[in-house]
Write a protein that holds these residues in place. Sequence first.
Motif, PDB file in Angstrom:
ATOM      1  N   ALA A 169      -1.857  -9.748  71.630  1.00 13.35           N
ATOM      2  CA  ALA A 169      -1.859 -11.050  72.307  1.00 13.35           C
ATOM      3  C   ALA A 169      -0.724 -11.138  73.321  1.00 13.35           C
ATOM      4  CB  ALA A 169      -1.754 -12.171  71.281  1.00 13.35           C
ATOM      5  N   LEU A 170       0.438 -10.616  72.979  1.00  7.27           N
ATOM      6  CA  LEU A 170       1.572 -10.663  73.901  1.00  7.27           C
ATOM      7  C   LEU A 170       1.345  -9.765  75.117  1.00  7.27           C
ATOM      8  CD1 LEU A 170       4.493 -10.662  71.311  1.00  7.27           C
ATOM      9  CD2 LEU A 170       3.877 -12.527  72.860  1.00  7.27           C
ATOM     10  N   VAL A 171       0.728  -8.610  74.894  1.00  8.45           N
ATOM     11  CA  VAL A 171       0.420  -7.719  76.016  1.00  8.45           C
ATOM     12  C   VAL A 171      -0.505  -8.426  77.006  1.00  8.45           C
ATOM     13  CG1 VAL A 171      -0.727  -5.581  76.708  1.00  8.45           C
ATOM     14  CG2 VAL A 171       0.781  -5.601  74.707  1.00  8.45           C
ATOM     15  N   VAL A 172      -1.554  -9.091  76.485  1.00 10.42           N
ATOM     16  CA  VAL A 172      -2.513  -9.772  77.361  1.00 10.42           C
ATOM     17  C   VAL A 172      -1.847 -10.962  78.049  1.00 10.42           C
ATOM     18  CG1 VAL A 172      -4.697 -11.043  77.419  1.00 10.42           C
ATOM     19  CG2 VAL A 172      -4.482  -8.984  76.012  1.00 10.42           C
ATOM     20  N   ALA A 173      -0.993 -11.687  77.337  1.00  9.59           N
ATOM     21  CA  ALA A 173      -0.288 -12.816  77.946  1.00  9.59           C
ATOM     22  C   ALA A 173       0.609 -12.345  79.096  1.00  9.59           C
ATOM     23  CB  ALA A 173       0.540 -13.551  76.898  1.00  9.59           C
ATOM     24  N   ALA A 174       1.228 -11.183  78.932  1.00 12.20           N
ATOM     25  CA  ALA A 174       2.084 -10.642  79.987  1.00 12.20           C
ATOM     26  C   ALA A 174       1.256 -10.157  81.171  1.00 12.20           C
ATOM     27  CB  ALA A 174       2.928  -9.494  79.435  1.00 12.20           C
ATOM     28  N   GLN A 175       0.080  -9.586  80.882  1.00  7.99           N
ATOM     29  CA  GLN A 175      -0.777  -9.062  81.938  1.00  7.99           C
ATOM     30  C   GLN A 175      -1.507 -10.156  82.707  1.00  7.99           C
ATOM     31  OE1 GLN A 175      -3.384  -6.445  79.785  1.00  7.99           O
ATOM     32  NE2 GLN A 175      -1.971  -4.706  79.852  1.00  7.99           N
ATOM     33  N   ARG A 176      -1.864 -11.254  82.034  1.00  4.72           N
ATOM     34  CA  ARG A 176      -2.702 -12.291  82.640  1.00  4.72           C
ATOM     35  C   ARG A 176      -1.999 -13.660  82.548  1.00  4.72           C
ATOM     36  NH1 ARG A 176      -8.127  -9.965  82.835  1.00  4.72           N
ATOM     37  NH2 ARG A 176      -8.888 -12.039  83.426  1.00  4.72           N
ATOM     38  N   PRO A 177      -0.852 -13.804  83.189  1.00  8.41           N
ATOM     39  CA  PRO A 177      -0.091 -15.054  83.043  1.00  8.41           C
ATOM     40  C   PRO A 177      -0.819 -16.279  83.586  1.00  8.41           C
ATOM     41  CG  PRO A 177       0.817 -13.681  84.812  1.00  8.41           C
ATOM     42  CD  PRO A 177      -0.173 -12.836  84.085  1.00  8.41           C
ATOM     43  N   ALA A 233      -6.825 -12.948  67.698  1.00  9.33           N
ATOM     44  CA  ALA A 233      -6.644 -11.501  67.581  1.00  9.33           C
ATOM     45  C   ALA A 233      -6.095 -11.229  66.182  1.00  9.33           C
ATOM     46  CB  ALA A 233      -5.688 -10.987  68.652  1.00  9.33           C
ATOM     47  N   HIS A 234      -6.940 -10.738  65.303  1.00 10.92           N
ATOM     48  CA  HIS A 234      -6.542 -10.568  63.899  1.00 10.92           C
ATOM     49  C   HIS A 234      -5.629  -9.372  63.722  1.00 10.92           C
ATOM     50  CE1 HIS A 234      -9.249  -7.143  63.459  1.00 10.92           C
ATOM     51  NE2 HIS A 234     -10.197  -7.853  64.050  1.00 10.92           N
ATOM     52  N   GLY A 235      -5.003  -9.329  62.562  1.00 15.74           N
ATOM     53  CA  GLY A 235      -4.073  -8.256  62.267  1.00 15.74           C
ATOM     54  C   GLY A 235      -4.698  -7.145  61.461  1.00 15.74           C
ATOM     55  N   SER A 236      -3.881  -6.185  61.061  1.00 15.41           N
ATOM     56  CA  SER A 236      -4.364  -5.047  60.291  1.00 15.41           C
ATOM     57  C   SER A 236      -4.912  -5.511  58.950  1.00 15.41           C
ATOM     58  CB  SER A 236      -3.228  -4.043  60.072  1.00 15.41           C
ATOM     59  OG  SER A 236      -2.143  -4.662  59.405  1.00 15.41           O
ATOM     60  N   GLY A 237      -5.997  -4.869  58.523  1.00 15.59           N
ATOM     61  CA  GLY A 237      -6.602  -5.207  57.242  1.00 15.59           C
ATOM     62  C   GLY A 237      -7.425  -6.471  57.263  1.00 15.59           C
ATOM     63  N   ALA A 238      -7.681  -7.040  58.443  1.00 17.83           N
ATOM     64  CA  ALA A 238      -8.441  -8.281  58.539  1.00 17.83           C
ATOM     65  C   ALA A 238      -9.490  -8.148  59.633  1.00 17.83           C
ATOM     66  CB  ALA A 238      -7.513  -9.455  58.832  1.00 17.83           C
ATOM     67  N   ASP A 239     -10.373  -9.136  59.710  1.00 16.48           N
ATOM     68  CA  ASP A 239     -11.348  -9.222  60.789  1.00 16.48           C
ATOM     69  C   ASP A 239     -11.635 -10.695  61.018  1.00 16.48           C
ATOM     70  OD1 ASP A 239     -12.965  -9.999  58.668  1.00 16.48           O
ATOM     71  OD2 ASP A 239     -14.118  -8.148  58.611  1.00 16.48           O
ATOM     72  N   ARG A 240     -12.726 -11.012  61.703  1.00 15.58           N
ATOM     73  CA  ARG A 240     -12.983 -12.411  62.039  1.00 15.58           C
ATOM     74  C   ARG A 240     -13.312 -13.260  60.820  1.00 15.58           C
ATOM     75  NH1 ARG A 240     -18.027 -10.104  62.685  1.00 15.58           N
ATOM     76  NH2 ARG A 240     -19.893 -11.442  62.649  1.00 15.58           N
ATOM     77  N   ASP A 241     -13.525 -12.637  59.667  1.00 19.01           N
ATOM     78  CA  ASP A 241     -13.789 -13.383  58.441  1.00 19.01           C
ATOM     79  C   ASP A 241     -12.519 -13.663  57.641  1.00 19.01           C
ATOM     80  OD1 ASP A 241     -16.590 -13.825  58.525  1.00 19.01           O
ATOM     81  OD2 ASP A 241     -16.928 -11.712  58.077  1.00 19.01           O
ATOM     82  N   SER A 242     -11.356 -13.394  58.206  1.00 15.07           N
ATOM     83  CA  SER A 242     -10.103 -13.669  57.510  1.00 15.07           C
ATOM     84  C   SER A 242     -10.039 -15.134  57.074  1.00 15.07           C
ATOM     85  CB  SER A 242      -8.917 -13.363  58.436  1.00 15.07           C
ATOM     86  OG  SER A 242      -7.738 -14.000  57.972  1.00 15.07           O
ATOM     87  N   PRO A 243      -9.883 -15.416  55.776  1.00 11.76           N
ATOM     88  CA  PRO A 243      -9.805 -16.813  55.340  1.00 11.76           C
ATOM     89  C   PRO A 243      -8.659 -17.578  55.984  1.00 11.76           C
ATOM     90  CG  PRO A 243     -10.119 -15.343  53.452  1.00 11.76           C
ATOM     91  CD  PRO A 243      -9.829 -14.478  54.644  1.00 11.76           C
ATOM     92  N   ARG A 244      -7.546 -16.901  56.255  1.00 13.90           N
ATOM     93  CA  ARG A 244      -6.407 -17.586  56.880  1.00 13.90           C
ATOM     94  C   ARG A 244      -6.734 -17.978  58.320  1.00 13.90           C
ATOM     95  NH1 ARG A 244      -4.794 -13.600  53.792  1.00 13.90           N
ATOM     96  NH2 ARG A 244      -4.797 -12.068  55.473  1.00 13.90           N
TER      97      ARG A 244
END
Length: 456
Positions: A339-347, A256-267
């Motif tokens: 990611a944390l929201v989904v982890a809490a929802q789908r333990p 799940a990428h952050g702001s200003g990025a997408d799946r092509d983020s080099p990091r």
Amino acid sequence: MKGMLPSRTRRYADRGDAGRQLARALDSYRGQRPLVLAIPRGGVPIGRIVADALDGDLDVILVRKLGSPINCEVAIGAVDEQGRVQLMARSEMVGAGMNYVRAEAARQLALIRKRRASYSPNAHPVDPTGRVVIVVDDGLATGATMRAALHALRQQHPAALVAAVPVAAPDSLQSLEDLADDVVCLHAPAHFRAVGAFYEDFHPVDDTEVLRLLSAPSRAAAGLPVAEPVTFDLPDACLPGDLAMPPHARGVVIFAHGSGADRDSPRDRRLAQFLQQAGMGTLLFNLLTPEEELSRAAVFDIATLACRLASVVAKVRLDPVLGQLPLGLFGAGTGAAAALVVAAQRPRDIVAVVLRSGRPDLAGAGTLARVTAPTLLVVAGEDRQVLSLNRAAQRRIPGKNELAVVPGATHLFKEPGTLEAASKLARDWFARWLGARARPPRRRPTDGRDTHRLAG
């Protein structure tokens, strides 16, 4: 324009970003073991990525532009490895007589032969006869070098000849149509300046980098699987992704990428390679549409980001192959909150979570209090504000958790060695927890049908 594609962005982060986008546009050539010929030096980083993505072979096509007697940076033509000269109409206009042309061609041909001896000291150029040949460069200004390359290759009777670039001047692109069977360009702006203007990072490529890329093993030889394109048709958006699954994967990590990025983020791509080499599958996808990426409100809409991430997790869980593997979530920036929201929802679905330079505070105190999956928070030592936010969030997470600080790093981990350190921390965390929950997967189909059920 034959093969012309709309571009998602008018600027590329670097040649790696451009290469990945170009590889996706060339996906129809996968399975034909194409010969990818890169024009040195700038075309080689792109060629390496395209060849790996299409499971093809990589070599260089050596042609040199002939500079004008008035300005050596202005091309009046080009010479290929066999000594054939192609002249442009402008050559006479700038006073380039035949004596000048012969001398300039001889000088450039000597450089070509020196480069061939350096790049392929113990091998001849790969024979393009009967092959699907894709010629790539990092962009076209005058197009003289690309035209010379295509003309030289046509004499060697390839089965199909393709010209592929991330960006080009429209008139230069038009001039390739009679020389190539297919022309693929991601972006041909009406107001073209210089190739480098369309890259955030356009550092010069030296011979050391070219040699490294040419001698590097293919992704398969390096233990890295070729990513397969997938599409998630959600009620509010159609989101493209890349799924890479090594044989006998021990788990799958969804990014799940952050702001200003997408799946092509080099990091993120660098971390994905670390995970793949450790035997874990990776799924990178765009959380936002291109239009939404421009909206600050959409970037910080954690509820929407989490809803989309949860939908993707659900589709992975329903897949007959991937659904049997333990799942991890990796989040960066605002993607960390999702990611944390989904982890809490789908333990029951999420086995482990890693956050890098995350904004866990945006998930909310109530969400943090329900996260039971083992969670690693990786933060740059010099990113003081984010470090403080992560420390506060860590105290609210009841499940197993750790905070790892990478000393000397700033928010984007641009300092030497810091991104590798952060990636290794994430890899080791996922290996620890996903490995403990791994189950032997069913035999993976060879036709890819189960993978592509993710689409839809």
